[in-house]
Design a protein around this motif. Structure first.
Motif, PDB file in Angstrom:
ATOM      1  N   ALA A 215       0.829  -1.208   0.000  1.00 51.22           N
ATOM      2  CA  ALA A 215       0.000   0.000   0.000  1.00 51.22           C
ATOM      3  C   ALA A 215       0.864   1.258   0.000  1.00 51.22           C
ATOM      4  CB  ALA A 215      -0.935  -0.004   1.211  1.00 51.22           C
ATOM      5  N   SER A 216       1.913   1.242   0.795  1.00 53.06           N
ATOM      6  CA  SER A 216       2.828   2.374   0.859  1.00 53.06           C
ATOM      7  C   SER A 216       3.542   2.578  -0.474  1.00 53.06           C
ATOM      8  CB  SER A 216       3.848   2.150   1.976  1.00 53.06           C
ATOM      9  OG  SER A 216       4.876   3.096   1.915  1.00 53.06           O
ATOM     10  N   MET A 217       3.977   1.505  -1.092  1.00 58.00           N
ATOM     11  CA  MET A 217       4.681   1.614  -2.375  1.00 58.00           C
ATOM     12  C   MET A 217       3.753   2.139  -3.466  1.00 58.00           C
ATOM     13  SD  MET A 217       7.838   1.023  -1.944  1.00 58.00           S
ATOM     14  CE  MET A 217       7.636   1.849  -0.375  1.00 58.00           C
ATOM     15  N   ARG A 218       2.490   1.722  -3.434  1.00 58.38           N
ATOM     16  CA  ARG A 218       1.528   2.245  -4.412  1.00 58.38           C
ATOM     17  C   ARG A 218       1.355   3.747  -4.214  1.00 58.38           C
ATOM     18  NH1 ARG A 218      -4.806   1.566  -5.387  1.00 58.38           N
ATOM     19  NH2 ARG A 218      -4.813   2.631  -7.383  1.00 58.38           N
ATOM     20  N   ALA A 219       1.237   4.172  -2.956  1.00 59.67           N
ATOM     21  CA  ALA A 219       1.085   5.595  -2.659  1.00 59.67           C
ATOM     22  C   ALA A 219       2.329   6.371  -3.085  1.00 59.67           C
ATOM     23  CB  ALA A 219       0.808   5.793  -1.170  1.00 59.67           C
ATOM     24  N   LEU A 220       3.509   5.814  -2.832  1.00 54.20           N
ATOM     25  CA  LEU A 220       4.747   6.492  -3.213  1.00 54.20           C
ATOM     26  C   LEU A 220       4.812   6.705  -4.726  1.00 54.20           C
ATOM     27  CD1 LEU A 220       7.514   7.678  -2.558  1.00 54.20           C
ATOM     28  CD2 LEU A 220       8.432   5.331  -2.596  1.00 54.20           C
ATOM     29  N   HIS A 221       4.483   5.677  -5.494  1.00 53.98           N
ATOM     30  CA  HIS A 221       4.531   5.807  -6.951  1.00 53.98           C
ATOM     31  C   HIS A 221       3.503   6.818  -7.459  1.00 53.98           C
ATOM     32  CE1 HIS A 221       7.677   2.955  -7.873  1.00 53.98           C
ATOM     33  NE2 HIS A 221       7.188   2.188  -6.911  1.00 53.98           N
ATOM     34  N   GLU A 222       2.335   6.847  -6.852  1.00 52.42           N
ATOM     35  CA  GLU A 222       1.319   7.847  -7.233  1.00 52.42           C
ATOM     36  C   GLU A 222       1.797   9.252  -6.877  1.00 52.42           C
ATOM     37  OE1 GLU A 222      -2.134   8.935  -9.141  1.00 52.42           O
ATOM     38  OE2 GLU A 222      -1.388   6.887  -8.915  1.00 52.42           O
ATOM     39  N   ALA A 223       2.409   9.398  -5.698  1.00 55.41           N
ATOM     40  CA  ALA A 223       2.940  10.696  -5.279  1.00 55.41           C
ATOM     41  C   ALA A 223       4.052  11.159  -6.214  1.00 55.41           C
ATOM     42  CB  ALA A 223       3.430  10.617  -3.835  1.00 55.41           C
ATOM     43  N   ILE A 224       4.885  10.240  -6.664  1.00 57.60           N
ATOM     44  CA  ILE A 224       5.940  10.580  -7.630  1.00 57.60           C
ATOM     45  C   ILE A 224       5.326  11.106  -8.919  1.00 57.60           C
ATOM     46  CG2 ILE A 224       7.695   9.566  -9.161  1.00 57.60           C
ATOM     47  CD1 ILE A 224       8.494   7.772  -6.738  1.00 57.60           C
ATOM     48  N   ASP A 225       4.312  10.422  -9.429  1.00 56.77           N
ATOM     49  CA  ASP A 225       3.649  10.872 -10.656  1.00 56.77           C
ATOM     50  C   ASP A 225       3.057  12.269 -10.478  1.00 56.77           C
ATOM     51  OD1 ASP A 225       4.329   8.497 -11.902  1.00 56.77           O
ATOM     52  OD2 ASP A 225       2.330   7.597 -11.672  1.00 56.77           O
ATOM     53  N   LEU A 226       2.419  12.500  -9.340  1.00 59.39           N
ATOM     54  CA  LEU A 226       1.840  13.825  -9.082  1.00 59.39           C
ATOM     55  C   LEU A 226       2.914  14.893  -8.929  1.00 59.39           C
ATOM     56  CD1 LEU A 226      -1.000  12.863  -6.595  1.00 59.39           C
ATOM     57  CD2 LEU A 226      -1.299  13.948  -8.826  1.00 59.39           C
ATOM     58  N   ALA A 227       3.990  14.561  -8.241  1.00 61.93           N
ATOM     59  CA  ALA A 227       5.085  15.516  -8.067  1.00 61.93           C
ATOM     60  C   ALA A 227       5.680  15.912  -9.414  1.00 61.93           C
ATOM     61  CB  ALA A 227       6.158  14.937  -7.147  1.00 61.93           C
ATOM     62  N   LYS A 228       5.805  14.949 -10.306  1.00 61.91           N
ATOM     63  CA  LYS A 228       6.311  15.257 -11.650  1.00 61.91           C
ATOM     64  C   LYS A 228       5.357  16.201 -12.376  1.00 61.91           C
ATOM     65  CE  LYS A 228       8.924  11.032 -12.571  1.00 61.91           C
ATOM     66  NZ  LYS A 228       8.956   9.790 -13.363  1.00 61.91           N
ATOM     67  N   LEU A 229       4.072  15.907 -12.326  1.00 65.19           N
ATOM     68  CA  LEU A 229       3.077  16.743 -13.015  1.00 65.19           C
ATOM     69  C   LEU A 229       3.042  18.167 -12.470  1.00 65.19           C
ATOM     70  CD1 LEU A 229       0.063  14.281 -13.384  1.00 65.19           C
ATOM     71  CD2 LEU A 229       1.423  15.285 -15.233  1.00 65.19           C
ATOM     72  N   CYS A 230       3.176  18.285 -11.169  1.00 66.10           N
ATOM     73  CA  CYS A 230       3.046  19.593 -10.505  1.00 66.10           C
ATOM     74  C   CYS A 230       4.386  20.274 -10.276  1.00 66.10           C
ATOM     75  CB  CYS A 230       2.353  19.418  -9.151  1.00 66.10           C
ATOM     76  SG  CYS A 230       0.718  18.716  -9.244  1.00 66.10           S
ATOM     77  N   GLN A 231       5.469  19.597 -10.578  1.00 65.58           N
ATOM     78  CA  GLN A 231       6.812  20.077 -10.249  1.00 65.58           C
ATOM     79  C   GLN A 231       6.903  20.405  -8.759  1.00 65.58           C
ATOM     80  OE1 GLN A 231       7.460  23.234 -13.095  1.00 65.58           O
ATOM     81  NE2 GLN A 231       8.123  21.768 -14.642  1.00 65.58           N
TER      82      GLN A 231
ATOM     83  N   LEU B 283      -0.805  18.405   0.044  1.00 64.67           N
ATOM     84  CA  LEU B 283      -1.475  17.163  -0.335  1.00 64.67           C
ATOM     85  C   LEU B 283      -0.808  16.011   0.401  1.00 64.67           C
ATOM     86  CD1 LEU B 283      -3.459  15.481  -2.127  1.00 64.67           C
ATOM     87  CD2 LEU B 283      -1.594  15.324  -3.789  1.00 64.67           C
ATOM     88  N   LEU B 284      -1.613  15.157   1.015  1.00 65.75           N
ATOM     89  CA  LEU B 284      -1.137  13.920   1.644  1.00 65.75           C
ATOM     90  C   LEU B 284      -1.566  12.757   0.758  1.00 65.75           C
ATOM     91  CD1 LEU B 284      -2.048  14.586   5.344  1.00 65.75           C
ATOM     92  CD2 LEU B 284       0.119  13.666   4.596  1.00 65.75           C
ATOM     93  N   VAL B 285      -0.639  11.865   0.451  1.00 65.34           N
ATOM     94  CA  VAL B 285      -0.952  10.670  -0.334  1.00 65.34           C
ATOM     95  C   VAL B 285      -0.593   9.476   0.528  1.00 65.34           C
ATOM     96  CG1 VAL B 285      -0.461   9.372  -2.447  1.00 65.34           C
ATOM     97  CG2 VAL B 285      -0.450  11.878  -2.495  1.00 65.34           C
ATOM     98  N   MET B 286      -1.578   8.602   0.755  1.00 66.69           N
ATOM     99  CA  MET B 286      -1.362   7.454   1.641  1.00 66.69           C
ATOM    100  C   MET B 286      -1.954   6.190   1.046  1.00 66.69           C
ATOM    101  SD  MET B 286      -2.286   8.968   5.398  1.00 66.69           S
ATOM    102  CE  MET B 286      -1.704   7.481   6.192  1.00 66.69           C
TER     103      MET B 286
END
Length: 150
Positions: free
Chosen positions: A14-30, A110-113
């Motif tokens: 679950a944590s790894m899924r959240a981390l990968h989603e957060a990475i994608d969002l961080a890239k999109l939002c810089q 934003l919190l991603v969990m």
């Protein structure tokens, strides 16, 4: 959009899924990604303070947290994401409180969990840090559910 995204990390799917989603969002939002790992020292107190004060136990717990954050940092460096990391220590505090307090102190927007999606008796026994964060946070919270099949 989002300038700082926070994701609590551990070794769970679950944590790894959240981390990968957060990475994608961080890239999109810089955005900057803040990865935190919570070490719960109270789980090793076993009803007393003797074990909690043991320097060896404390070092082992912190070392495990540092390893989780080192793997996270390697991934974030590989993905070329601006980031910061922290270990949050709980000595009986509610973990959700620690996460929300740290998010406020670090101006997270934003919190991603990840969440395991337990229900019924498992939820009653395990509790839900994600649910506690969701109830307290005044910033957006993205929960990503991972269920074990079986």
């Amino acid at each position: 959009m989002y300038q700082k995204i926070m994701v609590p990390v551990d070794d769970s799917a679950a944590s790894m899924r959240a981390l990968h989603e957060a990475i994608d969002l961080a890239k999109l939002c810089q955005a900057t990604l803040r990865a935190v790992h919570v070490v719960d020292l109270a789980q090793f107190s076993w009803g007393g303070t003797g074990y909690l004060q043991s320097e060896e136990v404390r070092k082992a717990i912190e070392s495990a947290g540092e390893k989780v954050l080192a793997r996270t940092t390697d991934l974030l460096n590989h993905e070329n994401i601006r980031h910061e990391t922290a270990i949050l220590e709980s000595a009986g505090d509610k973990i959700a409180n620690l996460i929300v307090d740290d998010a406020h102190a670090n101006q997270v927007d934003l919190l991603v969990m990840g969440t395991h999606g337990f229900s019924g008796i498992m939820h009653a026994l395990m509790g839900s840090v994600a649910e506690g964060v969701l109830r307290q946070a005044d910033m957006p919270v993205m929960l990503l559910r991972v269920r074990k099949d079986g």
